[in-house]
Design a protein around this motif. Sequence first.
Motif, short mmCIF file in Angstrom:
data_model
loop_
_atom_site.label_atom_id
_atom_site.label_comp_id
_atom_site.label_asym_id
_atom_site.label_seq_id
_atom_site.Cartn_x
_atom_site.Cartn_y
_atom_site.Cartn_z
N LEU A 166 0.83 -1.21 0.00
CA LEU A 166 0.00 0.00 0.00
C LEU A 166 0.86 1.26 0.00
O LEU A 166 0.54 2.25 -0.66
CB LEU A 166 -0.93 0.00 1.21
N ASN A 169 1.76 2.30 -3.32
CA ASN A 169 0.62 2.70 -4.15
C ASN A 169 0.01 1.55 -4.95
O ASN A 169 -0.61 1.77 -6.01
CB ASN A 169 0.99 3.85 -5.10
N VAL A 170 0.15 0.32 -4.45
CA VAL A 170 -0.57 -0.80 -5.04
C VAL A 170 -2.04 -0.69 -4.60
O VAL A 170 -2.32 -0.52 -3.41
CB VAL A 170 0.02 -2.14 -4.58
N PRO A 171 -2.99 -0.76 -5.53
CA PRO A 171 -4.41 -0.66 -5.15
C PRO A 171 -4.81 -1.76 -4.16
O PRO A 171 -4.44 -2.93 -4.34
CB PRO A 171 -5.16 -0.81 -6.48
N ARG A 172 -5.55 -1.40 -3.12
CA ARG A 172 -5.94 -2.35 -2.09
C ARG A 172 -6.70 -3.53 -2.67
O ARG A 172 -6.54 -4.68 -2.20
CB ARG A 172 -6.82 -1.65 -1.03
N GLU A 173 -7.51 -3.29 -3.71
CA GLU A 173 -8.33 -4.37 -4.26
C GLU A 173 -7.49 -5.40 -5.01
O GLU A 173 -7.99 -6.49 -5.34
CB GLU A 173 -9.41 -3.82 -5.18
N ARG A 174 -6.23 -5.11 -5.27
CA ARG A 174 -5.35 -6.08 -5.93
C ARG A 174 -4.54 -6.91 -4.92
O ARG A 174 -3.69 -7.70 -5.33
CB ARG A 174 -4.40 -5.35 -6.89
#
Length: 392
Positions: A166, A169-174
Amino acid sequence: MSTSRAGDRLPVLLVYGTRPEAIKVAPVVKELERHSRLRPVVAVTGQHREMLDQVNQVFDITPDFDLNILSHGQTLYGITTKALIGLESVIGQVAPAALLVQGDTTTAFAAALAAFYQQVPVVHLEAGLRTSNRYNPFPEEMNRRLASQLTDVHLAPTALARDNLLLENVPRERITVTGNTVIDALQVVTSAPRPVHDPQFAQFLQRAADRPVLLVTSHRRESWGAPIGHTARAVAELARRYPDLMILLPAHRNPIVRDAILPPLEGLDNVVVTEPLDYPDFCQALQRSTVVLTDSGGVQEEAPSLGIPVLVLRETTERPEAVSAGSAKLVGTDEYRIVDEVSRLLTNRAAYDAMAQARNPYGDGAAARRGVDAIAAFLGVGEPPAEFDPGT
């Protein structure tokens, strides 16, 4: 995202090349075999050879593709380029719905890059581990960071690994927190008695009987040379100081490692050096240990699940959860500190119990199921799983 093909199980290509990868990917292969909408296709690079094949045999896995890239004196350049070129053809033949890599090996990075070049979604098993030092461990820290940049489905073993992603900046939904599949594998192998294969290890078990056991493993690239020599001298001092202590050292086959670690241990009757143990024998060695001294990442996860204190021969670790929980401790490679810390655990029952009884933060044996469910959800053929929570 949906890539469903009518009346067909979607192929998921799993690529691995080393023994630690094989141990952690094997439960995912078996879970995919049971899935109604997905099927596994296994490709091994052979970055390791004999030790990799042993794990596949234990879990009854026959690779569909074997690149067999192992060569004498292989370099990081050679591993990367051979894996990348070999996987171009494999991906073209399989046309996978997704490609799964594990961890932080050069195979993992090269396979993720090969998938990206053919616009195949990448699944990263054991995603999000970080030390924040790009050269320690080397090249693993950069391998996993680069793999993360190419990944579509991040299977994080812990909440801390999720938080690392996170922050990048990795999307939480991934991201799905799954627990670590090494615990799945360990539970399978230790669930029933298995015969000992290595004759030296069998003799060691007979000699050890009711005596305390120190299990030692050291092989990481950043430890080559003087650090491993320091570790060896510490082990030799422990052997002399505690003659009742039995010390087991499965020696890595790399001559650089052996030339540094073996000479200080010669002539010590209570130090037994074996060839690398196969996975079932190594699990038995863990179960029989009193204390573990290691620079291995996987062992840092396995030993706490068995209630064995772990002293980590590194200055940093991408697995700080066990350190925070109290089941592992960073000791580096200073020989005096190693001797002091092992001595403390051997002679101070309260200190030993505090580590042995600490919470295991790494898994509950259901990580592979959660990971496969996350893949199915991403591909539009299933529902996302409830995430792993070590507190429940």
